[in-house]
Design a protein around this motif. Sequence first.
Motif, short mmCIF file in Angstrom:
data_model
loop_
_atom_site.label_atom_id
_atom_site.label_comp_id
_atom_site.label_asym_id
_atom_site.label_seq_id
_atom_site.Cartn_x
_atom_site.Cartn_y
_atom_site.Cartn_z
N LYS A 35 -1.68 -2.97 -9.49
CA LYS A 35 -2.72 -3.13 -10.52
C LYS A 35 -4.04 -2.49 -10.10
N ALA A 36 -3.98 -1.37 -9.39
CA ALA A 36 -5.18 -0.66 -8.96
C ALA A 36 -6.02 -0.20 -10.14
N SER A 37 -5.39 0.06 -11.27
CA SER A 37 -6.16 0.52 -12.44
C SER A 37 -7.18 -0.53 -12.88
N SER A 38 -6.89 -1.79 -12.61
CA SER A 38 -7.81 -2.87 -12.97
C SER A 38 -9.06 -2.88 -12.10
N TYR A 39 -8.99 -2.22 -10.96
CA TYR A 39 -10.09 -2.24 -10.00
C TYR A 39 -10.83 -0.91 -9.91
N GLY A 65 -12.56 5.68 9.41
CA GLY A 65 -12.10 5.70 10.80
C GLY A 65 -11.21 4.54 11.20
N ASP A 66 -10.95 3.59 10.29
CA ASP A 66 -10.06 2.47 10.61
C ASP A 66 -8.63 2.96 10.79
N ALA A 67 -7.97 2.38 11.77
CA ALA A 67 -6.54 2.66 11.96
C ALA A 67 -5.75 1.80 10.96
N VAL A 68 -4.81 2.41 10.27
CA VAL A 68 -3.96 1.67 9.33
C VAL A 68 -2.51 2.05 9.57
N THR A 69 -1.63 1.12 9.26
CA THR A 69 -0.20 1.41 9.39
C THR A 69 0.20 2.39 8.31
N MET A 70 1.25 3.14 8.56
CA MET A 70 1.71 4.16 7.62
C MET A 70 2.86 3.65 6.74
N ASP A 71 3.15 2.35 6.80
CA ASP A 71 4.22 1.84 5.95
C ASP A 71 3.77 1.88 4.50
N TYR A 72 4.68 2.28 3.63
CA TYR A 72 4.39 2.47 2.21
C TYR A 72 4.86 1.26 1.44
N ARG A 73 3.92 0.55 0.85
CA ARG A 73 4.25 -0.62 0.02
C ARG A 73 3.53 -0.46 -1.30
N ILE A 74 4.24 -0.06 -2.31
CA ILE A 74 3.68 0.26 -3.62
C ILE A 74 2.96 -0.93 -4.25
N GLU A 75 3.32 -2.15 -3.86
CA GLU A 75 2.69 -3.33 -4.44
C GLU A 75 1.41 -3.74 -3.72
N ARG A 76 1.04 -3.01 -2.66
CA ARG A 76 -0.16 -3.36 -1.88
C ARG A 76 -1.39 -2.62 -2.40
N LEU A 77 -2.45 -3.36 -2.68
CA LEU A 77 -3.71 -2.79 -3.10
C LEU A 77 -4.50 -2.35 -1.87
N ASN A 78 -4.98 -1.12 -1.90
CA ASN A 78 -5.78 -0.57 -0.81
C ASN A 78 -7.12 -0.15 -1.35
N VAL A 79 -8.18 -0.59 -0.68
CA VAL A 79 -9.54 -0.24 -1.06
C VAL A 79 -10.12 0.55 0.11
N GLU A 80 -10.44 1.80 -0.13
CA GLU A 80 -10.99 2.65 0.92
C GLU A 80 -12.51 2.72 0.79
N ILE A 81 -13.18 2.52 1.92
CA ILE A 81 -14.63 2.56 1.98
C ILE A 81 -15.05 3.91 2.55
N GLY A 82 -16.01 4.55 1.91
CA GLY A 82 -16.50 5.85 2.38
C GLY A 82 -17.53 5.68 3.50
N THR A 83 -17.95 6.79 4.06
CA THR A 83 -18.94 6.77 5.15
C THR A 83 -20.31 6.28 4.66
N ASP A 84 -20.52 6.26 3.36
CA ASP A 84 -21.79 5.78 2.79
C ASP A 84 -21.74 4.28 2.46
N SER A 85 -20.70 3.59 2.94
CA SER A 85 -20.49 2.15 2.72
C SER A 85 -20.27 1.80 1.25
N ARG A 86 -19.78 2.75 0.49
CA ARG A 86 -19.43 2.52 -0.91
C ARG A 86 -17.92 2.67 -1.06
N ILE A 87 -17.39 2.02 -2.07
CA ILE A 87 -15.96 2.08 -2.33
C ILE A 87 -15.62 3.49 -2.83
#
Length: 93
Positions: A35-39, A65-87
């Motif tokens: 449901k990433a479209s909702s966010y 720069g955060d280390a994250v696992t490379m496992d692919y889970r289509i049901e997992r929501l991921n929020v990436e933060i930029g270097t400017d501290s914004r989503i």
Amino acid sequence: MTMTTRFFLALPLLALTACVEPVPVVDEPDTDACKASSYQGLVGQPRTVLDTMLLPAGTRIIGPGDAVTMDYRIERLNVEIGTDSRIAKVACY
């Protein structure tokens, strides 16, 4: 040409169709299973808005720069933060 002759001429074609396996129908993966479209309205907002939100279980907030696992889970929501501290991105993966 008699009916019997036509039958015998068509017989090899009928035999070949028995050898063909049906192609399995593959459902397209749900590209918005998390449901990433909702966010999407969060993109461009400061990271601090996430502190007041109740996000789905398993959501990853990924900083620059955060280390994250490379496992692919289509049901997992991921929020990436930029270097400017914004989503910068909200996606399923």
